[in-house]
Design a protein around this motif. Structure first.
Motif, PDB file in Angstrom:
ATOM      1  N   LEU A  35      39.559   2.438 -12.100  1.00  0.00           N
ATOM      2  CA  LEU A  35      38.823   2.424 -10.836  1.00  0.00           C
ATOM      3  C   LEU A  35      37.653   3.410 -10.890  1.00  0.00           C
ATOM      4  N   ILE A  36      37.903   4.608 -11.411  1.00  0.00           N
ATOM      5  CA  ILE A  36      36.854   5.614 -11.505  1.00  0.00           C
ATOM      6  C   ILE A  36      35.688   5.105 -12.345  1.00  0.00           C
ATOM      7  N   LEU A  37      35.986   4.500 -13.482  1.00  0.00           N
ATOM      8  CA  LEU A  37      34.919   4.011 -14.356  1.00  0.00           C
ATOM      9  C   LEU A  37      34.174   2.823 -13.761  1.00  0.00           C
ATOM     10  N   ILE A  38      34.905   1.920 -13.116  1.00  0.00           N
ATOM     11  CA  ILE A  38      34.243   0.758 -12.508  1.00  0.00           C
ATOM     12  C   ILE A  38      33.281   1.208 -11.416  1.00  0.00           C
ATOM     13  N   VAL A  39      33.696   2.168 -10.602  1.00  0.00           N
ATOM     14  CA  VAL A  39      32.802   2.684  -9.559  1.00  0.00           C
ATOM     15  C   VAL A  39      31.656   3.463 -10.193  1.00  0.00           C
ATOM     16  N   LEU A  40      31.940   4.235 -11.228  1.00  0.00           N
ATOM     17  CA  LEU A  40      30.908   5.023 -11.897  1.00  0.00           C
ATOM     18  C   LEU A  40      29.816   4.133 -12.484  1.00  0.00           C
ATOM     19  N   ALA A  49      25.204  -9.091 -13.861  1.00  0.00           N
ATOM     20  CA  ALA A  49      25.950  -9.688 -14.971  1.00  0.00           C
ATOM     21  C   ALA A  49      26.638  -8.611 -15.805  1.00  0.00           C
ATOM     22  N   GLU A  50      25.954  -7.507 -16.022  1.00  0.00           N
ATOM     23  CA  GLU A  50      26.549  -6.402 -16.775  1.00  0.00           C
ATOM     24  C   GLU A  50      27.760  -5.842 -16.024  1.00  0.00           C
ATOM     25  N   TYR A  51      27.627  -5.676 -14.717  1.00  0.00           N
ATOM     26  CA  TYR A  51      28.741  -5.162 -13.927  1.00  0.00           C
ATOM     27  C   TYR A  51      29.901  -6.158 -13.906  1.00  0.00           C
ATOM     28  N   ALA A  52      29.589  -7.441 -13.826  1.00  0.00           N
ATOM     29  CA  ALA A  52      30.636  -8.472 -13.853  1.00  0.00           C
ATOM     30  C   ALA A  52      31.375  -8.445 -15.193  1.00  0.00           C
ATOM     31  N   LEU A  53      30.645  -8.190 -16.271  1.00  0.00           N
ATOM     32  CA  LEU A  53      31.277  -8.067 -17.585  1.00  0.00           C
ATOM     33  C   LEU A  53      32.249  -6.894 -17.601  1.00  0.00           C
ATOM     34  N   TYR A  54      31.840  -5.763 -17.042  1.00  0.00           N
ATOM     35  CA  TYR A  54      32.710  -4.590 -16.998  1.00  0.00           C
ATOM     36  C   TYR A  54      33.959  -4.866 -16.154  1.00  0.00           C
ATOM     37  N   ALA A  55      33.779  -5.515 -15.021  1.00  0.00           N
ATOM     38  CA  ALA A  55      34.914  -5.834 -14.157  1.00  0.00           C
ATOM     39  C   ALA A  55      35.873  -6.807 -14.844  1.00  0.00           C
ATOM     40  N   ARG A  70      49.799  -9.348  -8.996  1.00  0.00           N
ATOM     41  CA  ARG A  70      49.189  -8.873  -7.755  1.00  0.00           C
ATOM     42  C   ARG A  70      48.238  -7.696  -8.001  1.00  0.00           C
ATOM     43  N   ALA A  71      48.577  -6.832  -8.951  1.00  0.00           N
ATOM     44  CA  ALA A  71      47.724  -5.679  -9.249  1.00  0.00           C
ATOM     45  C   ALA A  71      46.362  -6.112  -9.775  1.00  0.00           C
ATOM     46  N   VAL A  72      46.326  -7.127 -10.604  1.00  0.00           N
ATOM     47  CA  VAL A  72      45.050  -7.616 -11.146  1.00  0.00           C
ATOM     48  C   VAL A  72      44.225  -8.254 -10.037  1.00  0.00           C
ATOM     49  N   PHE A  73      44.861  -9.053  -9.200  1.00  0.00           N
ATOM     50  CA  PHE A  73      44.130  -9.641  -8.073  1.00  0.00           C
ATOM     51  C   PHE A  73      43.652  -8.561  -7.106  1.00  0.00           C
ATOM     52  N   GLY A  74      44.483  -7.548  -6.891  1.00  0.00           N
ATOM     53  CA  GLY A  74      44.075  -6.425  -6.053  1.00  0.00           C
ATOM     54  C   GLY A  74      42.900  -5.685  -6.652  1.00  0.00           C
ATOM     55  N   PHE A  75      42.911  -5.510  -7.965  1.00  0.00           N
ATOM     56  CA  PHE A  75      41.803  -4.848  -8.638  1.00  0.00           C
ATOM     57  C   PHE A  75      40.512  -5.656  -8.494  1.00  0.00           C
ATOM     58  N   ILE A  76      40.593  -6.954  -8.660  1.00  0.00           N
ATOM     59  CA  ILE A  76      39.409  -7.811  -8.520  1.00  0.00           C
ATOM     60  C   ILE A  76      38.885  -7.758  -7.081  1.00  0.00           C
ATOM     61  N   GLY A  77      39.784  -7.791  -6.103  1.00  0.00           N
ATOM     62  CA  GLY A  77      39.373  -7.658  -4.704  1.00  0.00           C
ATOM     63  C   GLY A  77      38.717  -6.325  -4.432  1.00  0.00           C
ATOM     64  N   MET A  78      39.260  -5.270  -5.036  1.00  0.00           N
ATOM     65  CA  MET A  78      38.678  -3.938  -4.880  1.00  0.00           C
ATOM     66  C   MET A  78      37.287  -3.878  -5.486  1.00  0.00           C
ATOM     67  N   VAL A  79      37.103  -4.472  -6.649  1.00  0.00           N
ATOM     68  CA  VAL A  79      35.787  -4.473  -7.308  1.00  0.00           C
ATOM     69  C   VAL A  79      34.759  -5.165  -6.423  1.00  0.00           C
ATOM     70  N   ILE A  80      35.122  -6.275  -5.850  1.00  0.00           N
ATOM     71  CA  ILE A  80      34.202  -7.002  -4.966  1.00  0.00           C
ATOM     72  C   ILE A  80      33.898  -6.176  -3.723  1.00  0.00           C
ATOM     73  N   GLY A 104      37.638   2.537  -2.666  1.00  0.00           N
ATOM     74  CA  GLY A 104      38.228   1.744  -3.747  1.00  0.00           C
ATOM     75  C   GLY A 104      39.725   1.947  -3.852  1.00  0.00           C
ATOM     76  N   THR A 105      40.162   3.198  -3.730  1.00  0.00           N
ATOM     77  CA  THR A 105      41.600   3.472  -3.774  1.00  0.00           C
ATOM     78  C   THR A 105      42.311   2.818  -2.585  1.00  0.00           C
ATOM     79  N   ALA A 106      41.715   2.946  -1.408  1.00  0.00           N
ATOM     80  CA  ALA A 106      42.314   2.325  -0.215  1.00  0.00           C
ATOM     81  C   ALA A 106      42.333   0.801  -0.339  1.00  0.00           C
ATOM     82  N   LEU A 107      41.230   0.217  -0.779  1.00  0.00           N
ATOM     83  CA  LEU A 107      41.186  -1.245  -0.941  1.00  0.00           C
ATOM     84  C   LEU A 107      42.217  -1.720  -1.952  1.00  0.00           C
ATOM     85  N   LEU A 108      42.350  -0.994  -3.036  1.00  0.00           N
ATOM     86  CA  LEU A 108      43.315  -1.384  -4.060  1.00  0.00           C
ATOM     87  C   LEU A 108      44.728  -1.444  -3.484  1.00  0.00           C
TER      88      LEU A 108
END
Length: 154
Positions: A35-40, A49-55, A70-80, A104-108
């Motif tokens: 989460l920290i790296l995705i937000v960073l 496109a670069e951000y979508a690749l990272y996600a 569920r964790a992966v879907f939660g992570f994808i929802g958090m990224v969006i 991000g932590t709350a959304l996750l």
């Protein structure tokens, strides 16, 4: 694709693999390095496109251990959600970064299991503080590195 994009994707992938270990655990709380790296990387990417690749790389890394759960879907929802918030936040980048780590932590947890926030608020707040602490260190390092790379004095 240049070497910086590939190396960033690999860093994100390996951080996602580390999420399933106890290496990142401190005081019973596990830092969410992915989460920290995705937000960073939101603050340093050159395109959507670069951000979508990272996600996508992070999601694949998370799926290696537990499959598509569920964790992966939660992570994808958090990224969006974080990406949408990033586009509308008005403050300076360091303040936006801190807010996005909290959001991000709350959304996750809202996507994965909202009861964790409601029934264990002190544990949730400790995790948020730990995420902010670790994220702040990484943000400071990344900001300095990008300033040097751009040729601006710090």
């Amino acid at each position: 694709m240049d070497r910086h994009v590939i190396s960033a994707a690999l860093i994100i992938f390996f951080s996602a693999l580390l999420q399933s270990t106890f290496i990142l655990s401190w005081g019973g709380i596990k830092v969410n390095l992915t989460l920290i790296l995705i937000v960073l990387y939101l603050f340093f990417v050159r395109s959507r496109a670069e951000y979508a690749l990272y996600a996508a790389t992070a999601a694949v890394g998370l799926m290696v251990q537990g499959g598509l759960d569920r964790a992966v879907f939660g992570f994808i929802g958090m990224v969006i959600g974080v990406y949408v918030l990033w586009n509308i936040l008005p403050w300076q980048s360091w303040l936006n970064y801190g807010f996005l780590l909290i959001a991000g932590t709350a959304l996750l947890y809202l996507f994965i299991d909202w009861r964790f926030i409601v029934f264990m608020p002190f544990l949730f707040m400790r995790e948020v503080m730990y995420t902010i602490l670790c994220g702040s260190v990484l943000y400071a390092i990344a900001a300095r590195w990008h300033e040097r790379k751009a040729g601006r004095p710090f």
